[in-house]
Design an enzyme around this catalytic site. Sequence first.
Site, PDB file in Angstrom:
ATOM      1  N   CYS A   1      -2.123  -2.774   7.279  1.00 44.90           N
ATOM      2  CA  CYS A   1      -1.566  -2.717   8.638  1.00 44.90           C
ATOM      3  C   CYS A   1      -1.768  -1.306   9.203  1.00 44.90           C
ATOM      4  O   CYS A   1      -2.152  -0.374   8.486  1.00 44.90           O
ATOM      5  CB  CYS A   1      -0.085  -3.100   8.622  1.00 44.90           C
TER       6      CYS A   1
ATOM      7  N   GLU B   1       0.832  -1.212   0.000  1.00 47.84           N
ATOM      8  CA  GLU B   1       0.000   0.000   0.000  1.00 47.84           C
ATOM      9  C   GLU B   1       0.861   1.254   0.000  1.00 47.84           C
ATOM     10  O   GLU B   1       0.608   2.219  -0.734  1.00 47.84           O
ATOM     11  CB  GLU B   1      -0.907   0.028   1.242  1.00 47.84           C
TER      12      GLU B   1
END
Length: 130
Positions: free
Chosen positions: A87, A56
Amino acid sequence: MADYAALIDAARAAREHAHAPFSKFKVGAALRTRSGRLVGGCNVENASYGLTICAERVAIFKAISEGEREFDAIAVVTDADTLTPPCGACRQIIWEFCGNVEVVLANLKGQVEHHRMKDLLPLPFDARSF
Ligand code: THU
């Protein structure tokens, strides 16, 4: 734009480039700009494990470094049976650069889930916090 198939495909394609020799867990992400451009990223691991960067953040930093600033969705693709949410570190970065975007989680079996960033990062710390 309500069509997420191309975005998921871009994340799946980015995942093919994952450098994950330590965890063997390959992750692909793709961001969609408001103008419809797709920017992919994969996780890049390091022998000094803590230097690993998630897919990401790679996608976001790539897009930012190419001048993109407005996003409406991010997709994350893995081959896990349980869909893989970003996360905590990535949630902070997604919020910072993408705000309350659509977060599309998918796996190689074709399972797909949609979330909004405000639900994944309630009560965020950001530039309005100080
Ligand atoms: N990882 C990501 O790239 N994105 C996530 O959302 C979760 C974790 C990566 C980091 C590391 O390379 C591997 O997955 C195992 O944690």
